[in-house]
Motif scaffolding. Structure first.
Motif, PDB file in Angstrom:
ATOM      1  N   PHE A  72       0.848  -1.199   0.000  1.00  0.00           N
ATOM      2  CA  PHE A  72       0.000   0.000   0.000  1.00  0.00           C
ATOM      3  C   PHE A  72       0.876   1.238   0.000  1.00  0.00           C
ATOM      4  O   PHE A  72       1.889   1.304   0.702  1.00  0.00           O
ATOM      5  N   GLU A  73       0.460   2.248  -0.787  1.00  0.00           N
ATOM      6  CA  GLU A  73       1.164   3.527  -0.814  1.00  0.00           C
ATOM      7  C   GLU A  73       0.157   4.665  -0.810  1.00  0.00           C
ATOM      8  O   GLU A  73      -0.840   4.630  -1.530  1.00  0.00           O
ATOM      9  N   TYR A 117      -2.143   3.791  -4.045  1.00  0.00           N
ATOM     10  CA  TYR A 117      -1.839   2.618  -4.866  1.00  0.00           C
ATOM     11  C   TYR A 117      -1.831   1.376  -3.975  1.00  0.00           C
ATOM     12  O   TYR A 117      -1.337   1.409  -2.844  1.00  0.00           O
ATOM     13  N   ASN A 118      -2.387   0.299  -4.512  1.00  0.00           N
ATOM     14  CA  ASN A 118      -2.394  -0.980  -3.812  1.00  0.00           C
ATOM     15  C   ASN A 118      -2.000  -2.078  -4.793  1.00  0.00           C
ATOM     16  O   ASN A 118      -2.374  -2.030  -5.977  1.00  0.00           O
ATOM     17  N   ALA A 119      -1.252  -3.067  -4.313  1.00  0.00           N
ATOM     18  CA  ALA A 119      -0.859  -4.203  -5.153  1.00  0.00           C
ATOM     19  C   ALA A 119      -0.861  -5.473  -4.314  1.00  0.00           C
ATOM     20  O   ALA A 119      -0.537  -5.438  -3.115  1.00  0.00           O
ATOM     21  N   TYR A 120      -1.216  -6.581  -4.959  1.00  0.00           N
ATOM     22  CA  TYR A 120      -1.202  -7.879  -4.294  1.00  0.00           C
ATOM     23  C   TYR A 120      -0.541  -8.896  -5.214  1.00  0.00           C
ATOM     24  O   TYR A 120      -0.932  -9.048  -6.380  1.00  0.00           O
ATOM     25  N   MET A 130      -4.821  -1.684  -7.570  1.00  0.00           N
ATOM     26  CA  MET A 130      -5.782  -0.607  -7.762  1.00  0.00           C
ATOM     27  C   MET A 130      -5.097   0.719  -7.460  1.00  0.00           C
ATOM     28  O   MET A 130      -4.361   0.843  -6.467  1.00  0.00           O
ATOM     29  N   SER A 131      -5.338   1.715  -8.311  1.00  0.00           N
ATOM     30  CA  SER A 131      -4.872   3.067  -8.020  1.00  0.00           C
ATOM     31  C   SER A 131      -6.067   4.015  -8.049  1.00  0.00           C
ATOM     32  O   SER A 131      -7.026   3.807  -8.798  1.00  0.00           O
ATOM     33  N   THR A 165      -5.885  -2.865 -11.952  1.00  0.00           N
ATOM     34  CA  THR A 165      -4.764  -3.249 -12.804  1.00  0.00           C
ATOM     35  C   THR A 165      -4.397  -4.712 -12.581  1.00  0.00           C
ATOM     36  O   THR A 165      -4.490  -5.212 -11.460  1.00  0.00           O
ATOM     37  N   VAL A 166      -3.949  -5.376 -13.642  1.00  0.00           N
ATOM     38  CA  VAL A 166      -3.405  -6.724 -13.538  1.00  0.00           C
ATOM     39  C   VAL A 166      -2.084  -6.767 -14.294  1.00  0.00           C
ATOM     40  O   VAL A 166      -1.941  -6.152 -15.358  1.00  0.00           O
ATOM     41  N   GLY A 167      -1.098  -7.428 -13.718  1.00  0.00           N
ATOM     42  CA  GLY A 167       0.202  -7.564 -14.368  1.00  0.00           C
ATOM     43  C   GLY A 167       0.644  -9.018 -14.390  1.00  0.00           C
ATOM     44  O   GLY A 167       0.317  -9.794 -13.488  1.00  0.00           O
TER      45      GLY A 167
END
Length: 436
Positions: A72-73, A117-120, A130-131, A165-167
């Motif tokens: 998380f940011e 910004y969030n990333a998992y 998600m941003s 978002t997906v990476g």
């Protein structure tokens, strides 16, 4: 402690929902202030992976640089613009509009721009995030009775963008990413009404929710070298709103007419953006980076407002911008295991020149000078600070014959613009289930 940090993260995400509009700090009315980390390098390398996942704003493939667990940011930019117009107005044919000169006072508005910004990391190859950002914004508010009030009394653009978002990491060399943009846009433009002898305010306003996408790729051809290419699509909006017209007098008959409010619609599209970045490790402690960015502002021509019913004439909004370009170079140095220092400079080619420069947005080419740092508080927590001073080139406004805003019945406006901007940024980065 862990519960308190989670609560702070949720609070940061919620605060991003009320992102405020400000004087635009990228070409046109775009807002580049989406990352305290990259602010410190004038956004050099913002399309490559790094300790901060805020790079997903420009290139969603960089989400594959996130570590284990949940990242998380929360980023905050405090923008302190200063823009004074020394104006001269020469009256046109309307008898009650007088000539005059003087300064507007500071037309810029201090503002806070949040982003989260969030990333998992689902597994070694798949990442989701998600941003929540504010990619477009504008607020110029001169003294309401300044000489050029017929061309601008206030201008506001507000936006909030949700971007899931997906990476996917194809291999150790190539990663790709994509996302969906869900964007709210609001526009409010005010000016003195020429047919009102007391200079009452006319207003055009509208809002809409539009959709777009973003996509990107990162390539690491050798250890220590990375290239990133990111694309944010245009977002189409059909603004739904009103044209508010005060009472006035018809010319040349002198017949008075009443105030009115007319429902309107207007179709517009925010521009797409292409970002190319490179990052090179020079030593284990020192890295250099660069970015070239293109924004398709030329798609923003004249916006035609249309009444929902009836035949009342409603004003068109004339932009007719050129494309925008941004060039940045920066570097960062790991002073020790906890402290990283960075700096950068950039040059921006504005989409606005003297042929179309308006009293609403006296934008011009400009230089960016930035510095920043990161400090690792704990293994899973870091803080970022950044500062930028923006120096625009010499700027003039000349709304006279041949200018798209010129109304000979109103008069001619010329002005010298004295402006600069200071930007202060800070970010909080935290990870559950892994180290930063």
């Amino acid at each position: 402690m862990n519960r308190a940090l989670k609560a702070a993260a949720l609070c940061g995400s919620a605060l991003s929902l009320i992102a405020v509009a400000t004087q635009a700090q990228a070409g046109g009315f775009a807002l580049r202030e989406q990352s305290a980390y990259y602010q410190g390098m004038s956004f050099a390398g913002n399309g490559t992976t790094g300790p901060s996942i805020s790079s997903i704003f420009w290139n969603p493939a960089t989400i594959t640089g996130a570590g284990d667990g949940i990242t998380f940011e929360s980023h905050s930019s405090f923008i302190v613009p200063n823009a004074d117009l020394d104006a001269t107005f020469t009256k046109g044919a309307i008898p009650w509009i007088g000539s005059g000169s003087g300064k507007t006072g500071d037309i810029g508005s201090d503002a806070w721009i949040p982003a989260s910004y969030n990333a998992y990391k689902i597994n070694d190859d798949l990442f989701v995030g998600m941003s929540i950002t504010a990619p477009f914004g504008l607020a110029t508010k001169p003294n309401p009775n300044w000489a050029g009030k017929w061309y601008n009394r206030s201008s506001e653009v507000f936006s909030v963008n949700f971007n899931p978002t997906v990476g996917y990491k194809i291999n150790d060399m190539i990663s790709v990413g994509a996302g969906i943009q869900i964007q709210y846009l609001q526009v409010r433009l005010k000016s003195a009404f020429p047919l009102s002898s007391s200079a009452q305010t006319a207003e055009v306003k509208g809002d809409d929710i539009g959709f777009g996408f973003n996509a990107g790729v990162t390539i690491k051809p050798t250890d220590g070298t990375e290239f990133g290419l990111g694309f944010r699509s245009a977002v189409s909006h059909k603004l739904d709103g009103e044209y508010i017209q005060p009472a006035g007098v018809s010319l040349p008959s002198g017949t008075p007419f009443a105030a009115s409010t007319t429902g309107i619609t207007a179709s517009t599209m925010t521009p797409e953006m292409l970002t190319f970045s490179v990052k090179q490790r020079v030593t284990d402690a020192f890295r250099v980076a660069g970015t070239v960015e293109w924004t398709n502002w030329s798609r923003l021509g004249t916006i035609h407002t249309k009444p929902k019913s009836g035949s009342m004439a409603t004003p068109d909004l004339k932009f007719n911008y050129n494309d925008g370009w941004f060039f940045a170079l920066g570097g960062e140095y790991d002073y020790n295991e906890k402290l990283t220092l960075r700096a950068g400079l950039a040059y921006e080619l504005s989409p606005i020149d003297e042929k179309i420069r308006s009293a609403r947005l006296p934008d011009n080419n400009r230089y960016w000078l930035s510095a920043g740092l990161s400090y690792k508080v704990m293994e899973n927590m870091s803080l970022d600070l950044g500062y930028t001073h923006i120096i625009p080139e010499s700027t003039k406004i000349n709304i006279g014959p041949g200018h798209q805003d010129y109304n000979p019945a109103v008069g001619r406006l010329t002005a010298n613009v004295d402006s600069n901007v200071n930007i202060f940024t800070a970010a909080f980065r935290y990870r559950w289930g892994g180290k930063l």
